[in-house]
Write an enzyme that holds these catalytic residues in place. Structure first.
Site, short mmCIF file in Angstrom:
data_model
loop_
_atom_site.label_atom_id
_atom_site.label_comp_id
_atom_site.label_asym_id
_atom_site.label_seq_id
_atom_site.Cartn_x
_atom_site.Cartn_y
_atom_site.Cartn_z
N CYS A 1 0.97 -1.24 -0.20
CA CYS A 1 0.35 -0.12 0.22
C CYS A 1 0.54 1.45 0.18
O CYS A 1 0.26 2.36 -1.00
CB CYS A 1 -0.87 -0.18 1.16
SG CYS A 1 -1.73 -1.14 1.19
N HIS B 1 1.18 4.57 -2.33
CA HIS B 1 0.07 5.98 -1.16
C HIS B 1 1.33 7.06 -0.54
O HIS B 1 0.61 7.92 0.08
CB HIS B 1 -1.37 4.95 -1.28
CG HIS B 1 -1.93 4.38 -1.52
ND1 HIS B 1 -2.33 6.00 -2.48
CD2 HIS B 1 -2.64 3.60 -1.76
CE1 HIS B 1 -3.76 5.24 -3.64
NE2 HIS B 1 -3.53 3.72 -3.08
N ARG C 1 -13.05 -0.71 -1.55
CA ARG C 1 -11.57 0.31 -2.83
C ARG C 1 -10.20 -0.95 -2.21
O ARG C 1 -9.29 -1.56 -2.70
CB ARG C 1 -11.69 1.12 -2.00
CG ARG C 1 -10.06 1.97 -2.54
CD ARG C 1 -10.84 2.44 -3.94
NE ARG C 1 -9.75 2.84 -5.25
CZ ARG C 1 -9.35 2.41 -5.81
NH1 ARG C 1 -9.36 0.80 -5.71
NH2 ARG C 1 -8.02 3.12 -6.02
N CYS D 1 -7.85 -2.53 -4.22
CA CYS D 1 -6.12 -2.15 -4.52
C CYS D 1 -5.36 -3.31 -4.59
O CYS D 1 -4.12 -3.62 -5.66
CB CYS D 1 -5.58 -1.63 -3.14
SG CYS D 1 -6.05 0.58 -3.74
#
Lengths: 97, 282
Positions: B196, B200, B239, B243
């Site tokens: 992640c 991000h 979501r 992802c």
């Protein structure tokens, strides 16, 4: 014509013969490695599909294709397991210090 | 100058929290993590106001923001809030309603989720609490990714707008859940070998093909979201699953332990930011 037949036969004889027992073992290994990765929470999305395709190819009598797909699945499963081990040891390296 | 004042105000808000009698040693550890997390983004995007991170990628990409601001003139989630309110107020077969399950009749409680439930020994999210309420009243649980659960969550989020998270880490078990979510966030997974944090945190604001990944700071504040790609409203866990699939990692179940702990971690990193759900995203 005779020459063509000889060439075709030679090609057939030189092709590697894939024993279905070997392929079954390979598929089993890919499956058990995939399950280990899944248990660790690191399964990849394509691995199970490759194993299914390998099983179908074997059922359809195409052992060579089945072996190719199973090998690919095993490689993916092994890599996902390596990823799980790497992440377990190194996840903190990625956090802001 | 304005930015310095804003940061000081936020730090003051955190220090007020630190001084509270209920603060645990685990809250302090999490606050340290949160400080490093925020500093990373404040250094990376020096011109972005910290309060603007609740707007996702629109905080850091001017072109996307222009389009988003036009969308926000007539928010696509507006009707969903009304539909959510209708569902929320509709009595169950036994005559009770959702209000009976929540503090303050379910109004302005979004800010209290997710929290670590000491009785159930697990992270309690708003969506899980909604379904537990249904089951306790003899109703079938809802699916966790879209539909009625997203509508209910949207209405409840709307009643907590402009509030800040009021969550903490009361004990070792809660801290373990937080660490589990943190580990998930920073672990590479999937065939693309991406965490992640790779998209991000490290690559936030950069181009990934035609997309610009949003900064992780502020991620959970605006959920549920109306996503143009979905053509409808969806939950945070929907979501998360998307992802994971994008990096070719097998997704986990919505409201399973993995995603609840991840939500707990992300929400704790967002303490001090306002809740602005439901919101619109690409």
């Amino acid at each position: 014509m005779k020459k063509l037949l000889v060439v075709a036969m030679a090609a057939l004889l030189s092709a590697p013969v894939v024993a279905s027992t070997e392929v079954v073992a390979l598929i089993d290994k890919a499956q058990s490695t995939r399950l280990q990765a899944a248990a660790a929470g690191f399964e990849w999305t394509k691995t199970a599909g490759l194993i299914k395709s390998a099983q179908k190819a074997l059922k359809d009598g195409d052992a060579a294709l089945a072996q190719k797909l199973a090998s690919k699945a095993l490689k993916q499963a092994e890599n996902s397991l390596l990823q799980a081990q790497y992440s377990d040891q190194h996840w903190q390296d990625h956090a802001p210090q | 100058m304005k930015k310095i004042i804003t940061i000081c105000a936020l730090l003051a808000a955190f220090s007020v929290g630190s001084a509270s009698a209920n603060e645990t040693q685990f809250d302090k550890l999490v606050a340290e993590d949160g400080s490093k997390f925020r500093s990373y983004f404040l250094n990376k995007f020096a011109s972005v106001e910290v309060t603007d991170y609740v707007n996702g990628v629109y905080a850091i990409d001017a072109k996307s923001r222009e389009q988003w601001e036009e969308i926000e003139d007539f928010p696509p989630y507006e009707l969903s809030i009304d539909e959510g309110q209708e569902l929320f107020e509709k009595p169950f077969a036994n005559g009770k309603s959702y209000a009976s399950c929540f503090a303050n009749d379910g109004i302005n409680v979004r800010k209290n989720y997710p929290y670590y439930d000491l009785e159930l020994s697990k992270v309690m999210t708003l969506e899980l609490a909604i379904n537990l309420c249904r089951e306790a009243n003899g109703e079938k649980p809802l699916g966790y990714k879209k539909g009625d659960i997203a509508l209910l969550s949207a209405y409840m989020a709307y009643t907590s707008r402009d509030e800040t998270f009021n969550i903490g880490v009361p004990n070792q078990a809660a801290y373990d859940a937080y660490l589990d979510g943190k580990k998930f966030f920073y672990s590479k997974r999937g065939q693309l070998n991406l965490a992640c944090s790779d998209c991000h945190l490290v690559a936030a604001g950069q181009k990934l093909r035609a997309d610009i990944p949003s900064p992780a700071l502020g991620h959970t504040t605006g959920f549920p979201v109306y996503r143009s790609k979905w053509g409808g409203l969806g939950t945070l866990h929907r979501r998360y699953a998307g992802c994971n699939k994008n990096v070719r990692a097998q997704p986990f179940s919505a409201q399973g332990e993995e995603y609840r702990n991840l939500e707990f971690f992300q929400s704790l990193m967002n303490q001090g930011l306002v809740l602005n759900g439901p919101s619109a995203r690409k």
